[in-house]
Write an enzyme that holds these catalytic residues in place. Structure first.
Site, mmCIF file in Angstrom:
data_model
loop_
_atom_site.group_PDB
_atom_site.id
_atom_site.type_symbol
_atom_site.label_atom_id
_atom_site.label_comp_id
_atom_site.label_asym_id
_atom_site.label_seq_id
_atom_site.Cartn_x
_atom_site.Cartn_y
_atom_site.Cartn_z
ATOM 1 N N HIS A 77 1.012 -1.330 0.068
ATOM 2 C CA HIS A 77 -0.043 -0.100 0.093
ATOM 3 C C HIS A 77 1.030 1.387 -0.113
ATOM 4 O O HIS A 77 1.269 1.641 1.004
ATOM 5 C CB HIS A 77 -0.670 0.000 1.326
ATOM 6 C CG HIS A 77 -1.927 0.964 1.214
ATOM 7 N ND1 HIS A 77 -3.341 0.803 1.697
ATOM 8 C CD2 HIS A 77 -2.036 2.323 0.702
ATOM 9 C CE1 HIS A 77 -4.226 1.742 1.697
ATOM 10 N NE2 HIS A 77 -3.409 2.581 0.894
ATOM 11 N N ASN A 89 -4.367 5.777 -7.459
ATOM 12 C CA ASN A 89 -4.843 7.335 -7.583
ATOM 13 C C ASN A 89 -3.883 8.487 -7.922
ATOM 14 O O ASN A 89 -3.902 9.395 -7.355
ATOM 15 C CB ASN A 89 -5.768 7.570 -6.414
ATOM 16 C CG ASN A 89 -4.569 7.426 -4.908
ATOM 17 O OD1 ASN A 89 -3.540 6.774 -5.095
ATOM 18 N ND2 ASN A 89 -5.110 8.140 -4.034
ATOM 19 N N HIS A 144 -10.342 0.241 0.089
ATOM 20 C CA HIS A 144 -10.487 1.232 1.161
ATOM 21 C C HIS A 144 -11.886 1.255 1.576
ATOM 22 O O HIS A 144 -12.718 1.820 1.159
ATOM 23 C CB HIS A 144 -9.909 2.310 0.464
ATOM 24 C CG HIS A 144 -10.154 3.589 1.235
ATOM 25 N ND1 HIS A 144 -9.219 4.514 1.434
ATOM 26 C CD2 HIS A 144 -11.307 4.347 1.757
ATOM 27 C CE1 HIS A 144 -9.597 5.491 2.353
ATOM 28 N NE2 HIS A 144 -11.041 5.568 2.342
ATOM 29 N N ASP A 199 0.729 2.577 3.906
ATOM 30 C CA ASP A 199 -0.306 3.680 3.243
ATOM 31 C C ASP A 199 0.639 4.895 2.993
ATOM 32 O O ASP A 199 0.202 6.038 3.459
ATOM 33 C CB ASP A 199 -1.399 3.979 4.115
ATOM 34 C CG ASP A 199 -2.426 4.804 3.041
ATOM 35 O OD1 ASP A 199 -2.237 5.179 2.119
ATOM 36 O OD2 ASP A 199 -3.480 5.007 3.950
#
Ligand code: ZN
Lengths: 202, 434
Positions: B65, B99, B184, B310
């Site tokens: 991630h 993204n 998510h 993340d």
């Protein structure tokens, strides 16, 4: 400094080291000078803060006035009760010693002071409760509610008032209202704050 | 950063921990031409022997991630700087979230990321494709085409498909291509406008909260879809107590779901927000102490099999604003090992092999790739850990282009000492330690 985002004065005070910042209201976080003027008005009228029963009614969730009043009142030894629609009255406040009351009558019947908060945004009026009519019916202060409110109880409001919603005009302009004194005291209290942070006593 | 092109090594004296192969002992690891080999294969090979006494040698860590920000926000991170940070953190493989701008939701974009990774990548970069076109949650992304150009997984990370029927079809459709689905988990209506965890601190601070239920609802949804379809779903950054409980229930009942935890949800809680420091703003938000402990319990009992960072770089300009207006996310590649070593191993919650499993075996199983082990014949991706060194995290030493971390000044015990990718040493502080 008045700002729509919570913590903006804290942020700026970190960035500007040699400068006093007076928080004049930041988001729903705090409004210290409003609390000071509210406390000043209560003490002026009741002679003390310690032991007073203060009921804060309305949209606590989005109210910086409520948060600053709660901190100030608890610190000075008042008993604080909050009430209003359950969607706007977070029960987490119980953890800092505030009484959360689901019924308006129970919240105000022993109150020495009732501080009413303004119902603010359009969105709140449709998503947090069914509408202003129902709000006025269950949470508004009107001549009917004065039947169970002591004649000694102060009625306060930080303004501007939604007349007929959280407060009826008859009460807002009646003998128990100290709303105009709040405005007057606000000027003096804020002058004092500026006097002190400007270092006038140094 | 020492860069040695040489890829023949004998790593000696270290405690070798390889959860996939159930290895935990002091032994030598042999690397020849970038491949893990046995002692016999090293006969006559010109290799450098490193004395790693006191260190731990593990399979290269995998971070499933990571936001590398290229293309689109190269002022915050690039494939080059992000993978340098990965190498310095001990990660040899990172999964790049889609993204970016433009979004990685088509084959050409995946090809572009792969070219960037080939040209600039210090470690392996596995592109992750989108679940829905433009991450909009309305139409299915071209999942077959994404699979054919080698995406490692699919996710709409940062967003969450709200339409349960579309999500069902995505999960089912992707199963033909055997791609892991990573989600998510966030119900956007409940979380809308929330800048922190909804609870005691959001109420006191007067900030809009995201209730845990926003995550729990989507975790429940995914569990139900995984049960109904039989397809695997992975839950990204699990942060709330009930989310862990739901996953525990699902896994005990044979439903094919997995979950990851981030170092910040392991180490921090929402009390930090009272200073309005935007380096504590991330999504999902830091939650309560009870939630933090539940995440740790989930790691302990195997409910959560993966630790992922993340890693979400943002420029100082973007983060140096009012808390409400700051973007979500913090960087994590260079702090993950020190923070998890300190919070989990040195505080006694996990053994070192258990922690290493969360960085190797767990991610490799999710990705179904032959990485994350020291098996003979596999690529020599190796992470060397200095398990007991005490140090202070200092952002001025970071390789990441961004500095948005709450861990500057954090007192840590344990860190990455060296990183090998395909047998090439891409990061080392072994010299300075001598
Ligand atoms: Zn995410």
């Amino acid at each position: 400094m008045r700002h729509s985002a919570a913590g903006a004065p804290n942020f700026l005070s970190r960035e500007l080291a040699d400068c006093s910042i007076v928080n004049a209201g930041d988001g729903a976080h705090s409004h210290p000078t409003q609390a000071l003027l509210d406390l000043f008005t209560m003490r002026e009228k009741k002679g003390r803060i310690e032991g007073l029963n203060v009921a804060i009614i309305g949209d606590i969730l989005h109210s910086r006035v409520a948060r600053s009043n709660i901190w100030g009142l608890l610190k000075l030894g008042a008993n604080v009760t909050i009430s209003g629609p359950a969607t706007l009255v977070p029960k987490e406040f119980e953890k800092i010693g505030v009484r959360v009351c689901r019924n308006l009558k129970d919240a105000v019947k022993d109150a020495d002071v009732i501080n009413l908060l303004r119902i603010q945004h359009e969105r709140q009026r449709t998503e947090y409760f069914p509408g202003t009519g129902e709000y006025a019916k269950f949470y508004g202060i009107n001549p009917d509610s004065m039947k169970y409110i002591s004649p000694e109880t102060l009625i306060m409001h930080p303004g501007p008032i939604n007349r007929g919603v959280e407060l009826d005009s008859a009460i807002a302009d009646g003998p128990q209202s100290v709303i105009l004194e709040q405005v007057t005291n606000g000027l003096a209290v804020r002058m004092a704050v500026l006097f002190l942070v400007a270092g006038a006593l140094k | 950063m020492m860069m040695k092109k040489q890829n023949n090594w004998i790593l000696s004296g270290a405690r070798v921990i390889d959860p996939v192969n159930n290895i935990d002992e002091v032994r030598k690891v042999y690397i020849k031409d970038g491949i893990i080999v046995d002692e016999a294969a090293m006969q006559g090979v010109d290799a450098e022997e490193l004395d790693l006494t006191g260190k731990v040698v593990a399979p290269g860590f995998i971070d499933v991630h990571v936001h590398l920000r290229q293309p689109g926000k190269v002022d915050a991170e690039t494939v080059r700087t992000g993978t340098q940070a990965a190498a310095a953190g001990g990660f040899t493989t990172v999964v790049a979230m889609p993204n970016t701008s433009p979004v990685t939701d088509n084959a050409a974009q995946v090809q572009y990321i792969r070219e960037l990774a080939e040209r600039d990548g210090i470690v392996h970069v596995l592109p992750c494709g989108a679940l829905s076109k433009g991450l909009a949650g309305e139409e299915m992304a071209p999942i077959g085409s994404l699979a054919s150009v080698g995406v490692a997984a699919l996710s709409d990370d940062g967003k969450c498909v709200q339409n349960h029927e579309l999500m069902r079809h995505i999960v089912e459709y992707a199963s033909n291509f055997d791609l892991p689905i990573m989600d998510h988990c966030e119900n956007t209506a409940l979380a809308a406008g929330g800048v922190m965890h909804e609870g005691y601190w959001s109420v006191l601070l007067g900030m809009k909260g995201q209730p845990s239920a926003a995550e729990e609802l989507m975790i429940s949804r995914n569990i139900m879809l995984a049960r109904m379809t039989g397809c695997r779903i992975h839950m990204q950054h699990v942060s709330a107590r009930e989310s862990v409980a739901l996953l525990r229930y699902a896994r005990a009942n044979g439903i094919p779901v997995t979950g990851e935890a981030t170092p910040h949800h392991i180490a921090l809680t929402d009390v930090e927000i009272k200073r309005f420091d935007t380096n504590y703003k991330m999504n999902p938000p830091l939650r309560s102490e009870d939630d933090r402990m539940a995440v740790i319990e989930g790691l302990q009992d195997g409910t959560l099999t993966i630790i992922a960072t993340d890693h979400a770089p943002h420029t100082q300009t973007a983060k140096q604003v009012e808390f409400d207006y700051a973007p979500f996310g913090i960087i994590g590649l260079e702090t993950a090992v020190p923070v998890t070593m300190t919070e989990l191993v040195h505080k006694g919650y996990l053994t070192l092999p258990q922690l290493i499993s969360k960085f190797t075996k767990g991610p490799a199983e999710l990705l179904k790739r032959p990485i994350g082990s020291l098996s003979l014949g596999s690529a020599a991706d190796v992470t060397v850990i200095d398990p007991d060194v005490e140090h202070t995290i200092d952002i001025s030493t970071f390789y990441s282009k961004s500095r948005n971390t709450p861990f500057d000044g954090y007192q840590a015990k344990g860190r990455t000492a060296a990183t090998f990718v395909d047998g090439v040493c891409v990061y080392s502080r072994l010299d300075e330690d001598r």
